[in-house]
Design an enzyme around this catalytic site. Structure first.
Site, mmCIF file in Angstrom:
data_model
loop_
_atom_site.group_PDB
_atom_site.id
_atom_site.type_symbol
_atom_site.label_atom_id
_atom_site.label_comp_id
_atom_site.label_asym_id
_atom_site.label_seq_id
_atom_site.Cartn_x
_atom_site.Cartn_y
_atom_site.Cartn_z
ATOM 1 N N HIS A 189 0.812 -1.218 0.000
ATOM 2 C CA HIS A 189 0.000 0.000 0.000
ATOM 3 C C HIS A 189 0.845 1.267 0.000
ATOM 4 O O HIS A 189 0.412 2.305 -0.484
ATOM 5 C CB HIS A 189 -1.022 -0.033 1.126
ATOM 6 N N ASP A 454 -5.128 -8.236 -4.397
ATOM 7 C CA ASP A 454 -5.406 -9.307 -3.446
ATOM 8 C C ASP A 454 -5.780 -10.602 -4.144
ATOM 9 O O ASP A 454 -5.413 -11.679 -3.684
ATOM 10 C CB ASP A 454 -6.526 -8.882 -2.482
HETATM 11 C C1 PEP Z 1 -6.837 -4.929 -4.691
HETATM 12 O O1 PEP Z 1 -6.710 -5.801 -3.821
HETATM 13 O O2 PEP Z 1 -6.555 -5.111 -5.886
HETATM 14 C C2 PEP Z 1 -7.329 -3.592 -4.338
HETATM 15 C C3 PEP Z 1 -7.612 -2.696 -5.244
HETATM 16 O O3 PEP Z 1 -7.422 -3.312 -3.011
HETATM 17 P P1 PEP Z 1 -6.164 -2.948 -2.079
HETATM 18 O O4 PEP Z 1 -4.954 -2.815 -2.946
HETATM 19 O O5 PEP Z 1 -6.500 -1.682 -1.376
HETATM 20 O O6 PEP Z 1 -6.104 -4.121 -1.159
HETATM 21 MG MG MG Z 2 -7.609 -5.484 -1.893
#
Ligand code: PEP
Ligand code: MG
Length: 549
Positions: A189, A454
């Site tokens: 993140h 994810d």
């Molecule tokens: C993902 O998992 O692709 C998503 C957009 O959510 P995050 O990256 O915030 O987990």
């Molecule tokens: Mg995600």
């Protein structure tokens, strides 16, 4: 100094002076705390995160320097698990009612002094390690330093071991020319935040922070992942030219700001933006975003030591909707947990937080938090075109539960005579179970959004944060693509629309594949909007021969 190569996480070239964010912690003043349990849990959570981080570093070091030189990380892990050390920190917090940061620093200093007085040279050397691990816990506890670092006028290139999302969100984008980290991965993140801010970023360089000095000149190429400290004249000249070429290409792309995203054969697509902060709307508009496909609301909670109130959230959502002036805004309900632990949640320690109590699981266990957000969202819906997205869904029950919460909040608002509009509800397809159950989920909701960050990690059992196995992390893996195709087909059968909002949405090598699945919305970092639109406008789907494995 020689060239360092890492993973390019946000394109762009920067040449500037370095500031090292080395997590060494200056003396911490004692701070009295009332909630001892919460403070103990902050300590345990930070200690565990420090252990996890060291395990990751150990994995990288093992590959790069072998077992002997990576032994130091083992020693740090042993220290972090030392019962006497843990008990002393706990008793400092409990007995002195002091903050975890203060307790850790005090106990670290006591242990270091004890080691320094030992006879064995080996044990004497361990005193530096105790200070090191204590500082690591403190830096896990305290995300304030990046903001302090951004004070002053001069722009700079930030180098850090790694950044926490709570640190990255505090970067001042007008000061930080580029970010370079020793560890970290492209879909962490912190990297996603850098990308949203359009800051050239290279992660997972494997370098030692101690090799770098504050104030030295450094070149960062966020596309190729190359970092060159102390460049000579020739290198500087080469990268000045690359920077000029990059700027030229940006200018070419800027011509597309007001151009609709349409394939050569006329398929209309939306290229929208992922944002984490209301300020990001500026760059969405500058880059011609056709909407917001993912507003990650958890940062409203991460940047805070208490929960944002209904009114605070309402005003933020309303301002984003108003600024987007009728374009669709997809706001995701909070996705806390995993690598985004919120201090105000006081979550107990989890062995495997990516599979633990995160996102919708927290919301359904804490209706007080969820209802506050749902009411704020509904109230804001009166000011624009709002869609709400639910993260980490794994079952039909969760969706039904969410719908009940929405229905009861709507009933309350009606009674209170507070206006709200019709809101589309969507689920993230980011767990294998959501994709497998997509035929049923498609009956319940208005849209799907693929969270490929994810989805990739859960389908392939590859931790998205773990730089040492990053070569296994592949959103284009046939298993991921098959599940996406199944879910996209189920969406089409039920007449609902489908978006991709994971980082792979900006990988233009996958654009044609995603389009041929029937995905009609790409939600990407604002700085990637024009590049994706450029790609879409060059594709003729009628001539496309895409084969799925
Ligand atoms: C993902 O998992 O692709 C998503 C957009 O959510 P995050 O990256 O915030 O987990
Ligand atoms: Mg995600």
């Amino acid at each position: 100094m020689k060239k360092i190569t890492g993973v390019g996480a946000c394109e762009g070239i920067a040449i500037g002076k370095l500031r090292v964010f080395d997590n060494t912690v200056s003396t911490i003043a004692p701070r009295t705390v009332q909630d001892i349990e919460a403070e103990l849990s902050r300590f345990h959570d930070a200690r565990q995160r420090a252990i996890d981080k060291i395990e990751e570093l150990r994995g990288i070091a093992l590959k790069k320097v072998g077992p002997e030189d990576s032994m130091i990380f083992r020693i740090h892990q042993v220290l972090l698990n030392d019962h006497a050390y843990i008990a002393q920190v706990e008793s400092a917090i409990t007995g002195g009612h002091v903050s975890a940061e203060y307790a850790v620093q005090q106990v670290g200093a006591q242990f270091a002094s004890m080691f320094r007085q030992m006879e064995s040279p080996y044990m004497r050397e361990r005193s530096a390690d105790v200070v090191d691990v204590s500082n690591r816990i403190i830096s896990m506890l305290n995300g304030e330093h990046v903001r302090d670092l951004c004070e002053g006028e001069e722009p700079f290139i930030l180098a850090a071991q790694d950044l926490l999302p709570s640190e990255a969100i505090r970067m001042d984008r007008s000061k930080v020319l580029a970010v370079v980290t020793c560890t970290g991965s492209k879909t962490s993140h912190a990297a996603i935040l850098s990308r949203t801010m359009g800051i050239p970023t290279v992660v997972g360089t494997g370098m030692q922070l101690s090799m770098l000095n504050n104030g030295q000149t450094i070149v960062v190429d966020g596309a190729s992942g190359v970092v060159i400290p102390d460049p000579d004249e020739t290198i500087l000249w080469e990268y000045e030219r690359k920077r000029a070429a990059y700027e030229n290409d940006r200018q070419r792309l800027e011509q597309l700001v007001a151009v609709p995203s349409r394939t050569l054969d006329g398929t209309a697509v939306s290229v929208c933006a992922n944002i984490s902060h209301p300020d990001d709307v500026d760059s969405v508009l500058e880059n011609g975003g056709e909407g917001i496909g993912l507003f990650r609301t958890e940062y409203l909670y991460l940047d805070n030591d208490r929960f944002p109130t209904e009114k605070e959230q309402f005003l933020i959502y309303k301002s984003v909707l108003e600024r987007m002036a009728g374009r669709r805004v997809v706001i995701r309900t909070l996705d806390l947990g995993a690598d985004k632990p919120a201090p105000c949640l006081h979550m107990p320690h989890e062995e495997n937080p990516a599979m633990g109590c995160r996102a919708i699981r927290i919301c359904l266990r804490r209706p007080d938090i969820f209802i506050t957000q749902v009411r704020a969202l509904l109230r804001a819906s009166a000011y624009g075109k709002l869609s709400v997205l639910i993260p980490m869904v794994t079952s039909l029950d969760e969706v039904r539960h969410v719908k009940q919460t929405f229905a009861s909040c709507m009933a309350e608002l009606r009674e209170e005579k507070i206006p709200f509009a019709k809101v589309e509800l969507g689920v993230m397809i980011e767990t294998p179970s959501a994709a497998i159950l997509s035929d049923q989920l498609a009956n319940e909701v208005d849209f799907f959004s693929f969270g490929t960050n994810d989805l990739t990690q859960y389908v392939l059992a590859v931790d998205r944060m773990n730089a040492s196995i990053s070569e296994l992390y592949d959103p284009a893996h046939p298993a991921v693509l098959r599940l996406m195709r199944i879910a996209a087909e189920n969406a089409a059968k039920n007449g609902i629309w489908c978006a991709v909002c994971g980082e792979s949405g900006s990988n233009t090598d996958l654009t044609d594949l995603y389009l041929s699945m029937g995905i009609t919305e790409f939600s990407v970092a604002p700085s990637s909007i024009l590049r994706v639109r450029d790609k879409i406008c060059s594709i003729d789907l009628s001539k496309q021969e895409v084969s799925f494995v």
